[in-house]
Design a protein around this motif. Structure first.
Motif, PDB file in Angstrom:
ATOM      1  N   TRP A  48      17.777   2.293   0.309  1.00  0.00           N
ATOM      2  CA  TRP A  48      17.132   2.841   1.496  1.00  0.00           C
ATOM      3  C   TRP A  48      17.047   4.370   1.513  1.00  0.00           C
ATOM      4  CZ3 TRP A  48      19.405  -0.559   6.003  1.00  0.00           C
ATOM      5  CH2 TRP A  48      18.992  -1.876   5.827  1.00  0.00           C
ATOM      6  N   PRO A  49      18.121   5.103   1.215  1.00  0.00           N
ATOM      7  CA  PRO A  49      18.004   6.568   1.257  1.00  0.00           C
ATOM      8  C   PRO A  49      16.929   7.108   0.311  1.00  0.00           C
ATOM      9  CG  PRO A  49      20.314   5.932   1.186  1.00  0.00           C
ATOM     10  CD  PRO A  49      19.501   4.678   0.935  1.00  0.00           C
ATOM     11  N   ALA A  50      16.837   6.549  -0.885  1.00  0.00           N
ATOM     12  CA  ALA A  50      15.836   7.030  -1.841  1.00  0.00           C
ATOM     13  C   ALA A  50      14.418   6.710  -1.380  1.00  0.00           C
ATOM     14  CB  ALA A  50      16.082   6.412  -3.221  1.00  0.00           C
ATOM     15  N   LEU A  51      14.274   5.632  -0.593  1.00  0.00           N
ATOM     16  CA  LEU A  51      12.956   5.218  -0.106  1.00  0.00           C
ATOM     17  C   LEU A  51      12.620   5.835   1.247  1.00  0.00           C
ATOM     18  CD1 LEU A  51      13.245   1.447  -1.068  1.00  0.00           C
ATOM     19  CD2 LEU A  51      11.865   3.192  -2.222  1.00  0.00           C
ATOM     20  N   GLY A  52      13.591   6.503   1.846  1.00  0.00           N
ATOM     21  CA  GLY A  52      13.363   7.116   3.144  1.00  0.00           C
ATOM     22  C   GLY A  52      13.250   6.104   4.271  1.00  0.00           C
ATOM     23  N   ILE A  53      13.940   4.972   4.137  1.00  0.00           N
ATOM     24  CA  ILE A  53      13.913   3.952   5.183  1.00  0.00           C
ATOM     25  C   ILE A  53      15.325   3.661   5.661  1.00  0.00           C
ATOM     26  CG2 ILE A  53      11.767   2.907   4.356  1.00  0.00           C
ATOM     27  CD1 ILE A  53      13.418   0.672   3.083  1.00  0.00           C
ATOM     28  N   ASP A  54      15.415   3.014   6.816  1.00  0.00           N
ATOM     29  CA  ASP A  54      16.727   2.704   7.377  1.00  0.00           C
ATOM     30  C   ASP A  54      16.864   1.233   7.749  1.00  0.00           C
ATOM     31  OD1 ASP A  54      15.055   2.551   9.550  1.00  0.00           O
ATOM     32  OD2 ASP A  54      16.073   4.085  10.724  1.00  0.00           O
ATOM     33  N   ARG A  55      15.943   0.409   7.244  1.00  0.00           N
ATOM     34  CA  ARG A  55      15.969  -1.024   7.521  1.00  0.00           C
ATOM     35  C   ARG A  55      15.053  -1.743   6.536  1.00  0.00           C
ATOM     36  NH1 ARG A  55      13.183   1.834  11.369  1.00  0.00           N
ATOM     37  NH2 ARG A  55      11.028   1.278  11.741  1.00  0.00           N
ATOM     38  N   PRO A  56      15.237  -3.046   6.387  1.00  0.00           N
ATOM     39  CA  PRO A  56      14.309  -3.790   5.539  1.00  0.00           C
ATOM     40  C   PRO A  56      12.903  -3.751   6.148  1.00  0.00           C
ATOM     41  CG  PRO A  56      16.173  -5.171   6.193  1.00  0.00           C
ATOM     42  CD  PRO A  56      16.265  -3.899   6.969  1.00  0.00           C
ATOM     43  N   ILE A  57      11.925  -4.104   5.368  1.00  0.00           N
ATOM     44  CA  ILE A  57      10.553  -4.125   5.872  1.00  0.00           C
ATOM     45  C   ILE A  57      10.088  -5.569   6.016  1.00  0.00           C
ATOM     46  CG2 ILE A  57       9.944  -1.871   4.928  1.00  0.00           C
ATOM     47  CD1 ILE A  57       8.297  -4.542   3.176  1.00  0.00           C
ATOM     48  N   LEU A  58       9.168  -5.779   6.930  1.00  0.00           N
ATOM     49  CA  LEU A  58       8.501  -7.063   7.108  1.00  0.00           C
ATOM     50  C   LEU A  58       7.033  -6.867   6.821  1.00  0.00           C
ATOM     51  CD1 LEU A  58      10.034  -8.224  10.507  1.00  0.00           C
ATOM     52  CD2 LEU A  58      10.592  -9.094   8.232  1.00  0.00           C
ATOM     53  N   ALA A  59       6.427  -7.849   6.168  1.00  0.00           N
ATOM     54  CA  ALA A  59       4.993  -7.772   5.893  1.00  0.00           C
ATOM     55  C   ALA A  59       4.417  -9.179   5.880  1.00  0.00           C
ATOM     56  CB  ALA A  59       4.745  -7.085   4.548  1.00  0.00           C
ATOM     57  N   PRO A  60       3.169  -9.315   6.307  1.00  0.00           N
ATOM     58  CA  PRO A  60       2.559 -10.644   6.314  1.00  0.00           C
ATOM     59  C   PRO A  60       2.298 -11.172   4.914  1.00  0.00           C
ATOM     60  CG  PRO A  60       0.958  -8.972   6.956  1.00  0.00           C
ATOM     61  CD  PRO A  60       2.281  -8.281   6.802  1.00  0.00           C
ATOM     62  N   VAL A  61       2.310 -12.490   4.821  1.00  0.00           N
ATOM     63  CA  VAL A  61       1.955 -13.209   3.593  1.00  0.00           C
ATOM     64  C   VAL A  61       0.721 -14.029   3.942  1.00  0.00           C
ATOM     65  CG1 VAL A  61       2.713 -14.985   1.969  1.00  0.00           C
ATOM     66  CG2 VAL A  61       4.347 -13.310   2.836  1.00  0.00           C
ATOM     67  N   TYR A  62      -0.241 -14.064   3.049  1.00  0.00           N
ATOM     68  CA  TYR A  62      -1.510 -14.747   3.311  1.00  0.00           C
ATOM     69  C   TYR A  62      -1.697 -15.938   2.390  1.00  0.00           C
ATOM     70  CZ  TYR A  62      -2.468 -10.502   5.883  1.00  0.00           C
ATOM     71  OH  TYR A  62      -2.396  -9.465   6.770  1.00  0.00           O
ATOM     72  N   GLU A  63      -2.373 -16.959   2.901  1.00  0.00           N
ATOM     73  CA  GLU A  63      -2.690 -18.136   2.091  1.00  0.00           C
ATOM     74  C   GLU A  63      -3.403 -17.746   0.803  1.00  0.00           C
ATOM     75  OE1 GLU A  63      -1.975 -21.418   2.345  1.00  0.00           O
ATOM     76  OE2 GLU A  63      -0.714 -20.910   4.052  1.00  0.00           O
ATOM     77  N   GLU A  64      -4.237 -16.730   0.870  1.00  0.00           N
ATOM     78  CA  GLU A  64      -5.021 -16.305  -0.291  1.00  0.00           C
ATOM     79  C   GLU A  64      -4.170 -15.679  -1.386  1.00  0.00           C
ATOM     80  OE1 GLU A  64      -7.478 -17.219   2.969  1.00  0.00           O
ATOM     81  OE2 GLU A  64      -5.778 -15.856   2.926  1.00  0.00           O
ATOM     82  N   THR A  65      -2.910 -15.381  -1.075  1.00  0.00           N
ATOM     83  CA  THR A  65      -2.060 -14.721  -2.073  1.00  0.00           C
ATOM     84  C   THR A  65      -0.807 -15.516  -2.413  1.00  0.00           C
ATOM     85  OG1 THR A  65      -0.890 -13.427  -0.389  1.00  0.00           O
ATOM     86  CG2 THR A  65      -2.857 -12.435  -1.349  1.00  0.00           C
ATOM     87  N   VAL A  66      -0.654 -16.723  -1.856  1.00  0.00           N
ATOM     88  CA  VAL A  66       0.523 -17.540  -2.126  1.00  0.00           C
ATOM     89  C   VAL A  66       0.224 -18.520  -3.256  1.00  0.00           C
ATOM     90  CG1 VAL A  66       2.058 -19.319  -1.182  1.00  0.00           C
ATOM     91  CG2 VAL A  66       1.395 -17.368   0.232  1.00  0.00           C
ATOM     92  N   THR A  67       1.112 -18.580  -4.218  1.00  0.00           N
ATOM     93  CA  THR A  67       1.031 -19.563  -5.296  1.00  0.00           C
ATOM     94  C   THR A  67       2.324 -20.352  -5.271  1.00  0.00           C
ATOM     95  OG1 THR A  67      -0.330 -18.108  -6.650  1.00  0.00           O
ATOM     96  CG2 THR A  67       0.806 -19.889  -7.779  1.00  0.00           C
ATOM     97  N   ARG A  68       2.203 -21.646  -5.234  1.00  0.00           N
ATOM     98  CA  ARG A  68       3.385 -22.503  -5.146  1.00  0.00           C
ATOM     99  C   ARG A  68       3.874 -22.860  -6.554  1.00  0.00           C
ATOM    100  NH1 ARG A  68       4.885 -25.744  -0.657  1.00  0.00           N
ATOM    101  NH2 ARG A  68       6.986 -26.250  -1.201  1.00  0.00           N
ATOM    102  N   ALA A  69       5.177 -22.787  -6.740  1.00  0.00           N
ATOM    103  CA  ALA A  69       5.786 -23.202  -8.002  1.00  0.00           C
ATOM    104  C   ALA A  69       7.055 -23.979  -7.670  1.00  0.00           C
ATOM    105  CB  ALA A  69       6.134 -21.992  -8.859  1.00  0.00           C
ATOM    106  N   GLY A  70       7.259 -25.056  -8.350  1.00  0.00           N
ATOM    107  CA  GLY A  70       8.449 -25.864  -8.134  1.00  0.00           C
ATOM    108  C   GLY A  70       9.193 -26.091  -9.422  1.00  0.00           C
ATOM    109  N   PRO A  71      10.302 -26.802  -9.357  1.00  0.00           N
ATOM    110  CA  PRO A  71      11.112 -27.019 -10.562  1.00  0.00           C
ATOM    111  C   PRO A  71      10.363 -27.796 -11.641  1.00  0.00           C
ATOM    112  CG  PRO A  71      11.971 -28.276  -8.700  1.00  0.00           C
ATOM    113  CD  PRO A  71      10.870 -27.409  -8.181  1.00  0.00           C
ATOM    114  N   GLN A  72       9.338 -28.545 -11.248  1.00  0.00           N
ATOM    115  CA  GLN A  72       8.580 -29.316 -12.229  1.00  0.00           C
ATOM    116  C   GLN A  72       7.569 -28.450 -12.981  1.00  0.00           C
ATOM    117  OE1 GLN A  72       8.213 -29.409  -8.962  1.00  0.00           O
ATOM    118  NE2 GLN A  72       6.049 -29.173  -8.518  1.00  0.00           N
TER     119      GLN A  72
END
Length: 140
Positions: free
Chosen positions: A69-93
């Motif tokens: 965080w200090p090197a990034l100049g932040i004081d908390r984690p960030i939240l950001a949206p995830v979109y269907e157009e960018t999600v790829t599903r992967a499973g153990p199979q």
């Protein structure tokens, strides 16, 4: 130098994403640009994406490693949206997952925690939590 509006910054960022372009960091125009300013730009980027037909699928939590965080100049984690157009599903199979990345500026991988919700899920699942691998493309 006048501070660029979040809308102007969001449009430039969205255009850079489309072509794999590089931008000057917002702190070059305004050294006081902070995480709250970044969230305002992110909200405008989200509006642009939704207007283009992107469908929200959930949220990701990033930068959870407090030592960074200090090197990034932040004081908390960030939240950001995830979109269907960018999600790829992967499973153990799945022996292999292929993801088309298109033109990118500075692609790297980061592990994230991802929270999804049924209303937007093409998988028809209830709310879910997953460890994700994000393909990050930094345009600064």
């Amino acid at each position: 130098m006048p501070r660029p509006s979040p809308s102007v910054s969001a449009k430039a960022l969205a255009e850079a994403w489309d072509v794999g372009g590089i931008l000057a960091p917002p702190t070059h125009a305004d050294p006081t640009f902070d995480l709250d300013d970044a969230y305002r730009v992110a909200c405008d980027v989200a509006r642009l994406r939704r207007a283009a037909g992107w469908r929200p699928a959930g949220w990701k939590v990033g930068f959870t490693h407090r030592d960074l965080w200090p090197a990034l100049g932040i004081d908390r984690p960030i939240l950001a949206p995830v979109y269907e157009e960018t999600v790829t599903r992967a499973g153990p199979q799945d022996a292999e997952v292929v993801v088309a990345v298109g033109p990118r500026a500075a692609l790297r991988l980061e592990v994230e925690v991802v929270f999804g919700y049924e209303a937007a899920s093409r998988y028809g699942e209830p709310e879910w939590v997953s460890l994700g691998v994000e393909l990050v493309d930094c345009h600064y």
